[in-house]
Design an enzyme around this catalytic site. Structure first.
Site, mmCIF file in Angstrom:
data_model
loop_
_atom_site.group_PDB
_atom_site.id
_atom_site.type_symbol
_atom_site.label_atom_id
_atom_site.label_comp_id
_atom_site.label_asym_id
_atom_site.label_seq_id
_atom_site.Cartn_x
_atom_site.Cartn_y
_atom_site.Cartn_z
ATOM 1 C CG ASP A 22 81.632 106.134 31.223
ATOM 2 O OD1 ASP A 22 80.738 106.321 30.384
ATOM 3 O OD2 ASP A 22 82.115 107.038 31.938
ATOM 4 C CD GLU A 83 77.015 106.037 30.502
ATOM 5 O OE1 GLU A 83 76.822 105.724 31.694
ATOM 6 O OE2 GLU A 83 77.553 107.097 30.150
ATOM 7 C CG ASP A 156 86.053 109.381 33.450
ATOM 8 O OD1 ASP A 156 85.263 109.905 32.660
ATOM 9 O OD2 ASP A 156 86.934 110.004 34.058
#
Length: 199
Positions: A22, A83, A156
């Site tokens: 991420d 992502e 995160d």
């Protein structure tokens, strides 16, 4: 997504390992490695890389590339899942995030590991069953799926684990389609059953 059931008796348990990332421009870049034995996910490692605010953007790119290289060497994942850029970001932030994703994709390509991208909404829908789920809902569901006693921190890292879980589900779906059409894929993933439910 519910806790996956074990494979049926007599079915070989295939190991499938995913590195989820991420990326973040200013905050911490989350990472998580999940291994699937049959249909059962096992958490191998998770965390977040946070650099000093004074670090230059070039330094951030270098450190993220170094992080991915080290994780790839240590865990030898079968796939990297990252992502994608959130379209609501302003242009400058979106461009920088795209550059960060490029560094992740480069590290995967250098290791000859297939990389896959998923939007935040895709990840939330896959893991929680609701495309607009909150970060807290994501953390709770990820912790539940991985059998953790508490929610993974920081958020995160939980997001990175969610990306890894999302990829396993997507890879399984692609493999099922390939089997149905008579085209077997080389990187099949175990099935993770989903449910449309809110945490």
């Amino acid at each position: 997504m519910s806790l996956p059931a074990a494979t049926r008796p007599g079915t070989a348990r295939r190991r499938f390992r995913v590195l989820g990332i991420d990326p973040a421009v200013a905050g911490a870049t989350g990472y998580g490695i999940v291994e699937f034995e049959g249909a059962v996910p096992h958490l191998l490692r998770f965390g977040a890389l946070k650099l000093p605010t004074r670090a230059t953007f070039a330094a951030r790119l270098r450190e993220i590339h170094n992080l991915i290289e080290k994780l790839v060497v240590e865990f030898a994942p079968d796939a990297v899942a990252v992502e994608s850029v959130f379209t609501a970001l302003n242009m400058r932030t979106a461009l920088r995030l795209a550059e960060m994703r490029g560094v992740v994709l480069l590290a995967a390509a250098q290791a000859q590991i297939p990389a896959h991208s998923y939007s935040p909404r895709e990840v939330k829908a896959s893991v929680v069953g609701y495309g607009a789920a909150s970060k807290q809902q994501m953390q709770q569901m990820v912790g539940s799926l991985l059998g953790l006693s508490s929610c993974p921190e920081p958020a995160d890292a939980a997001d990175a684990l969610a990306v890894a879980l999302c990829h396993a589900q997507a890879a399984w779906a692609r493999d099922r389609i390939a089997i149905a059409t008579g085209i077997r894929t080389a990187a099949a993933a175990p099935r993770i059953r989903t449910r449309a439910a809110r945490v």
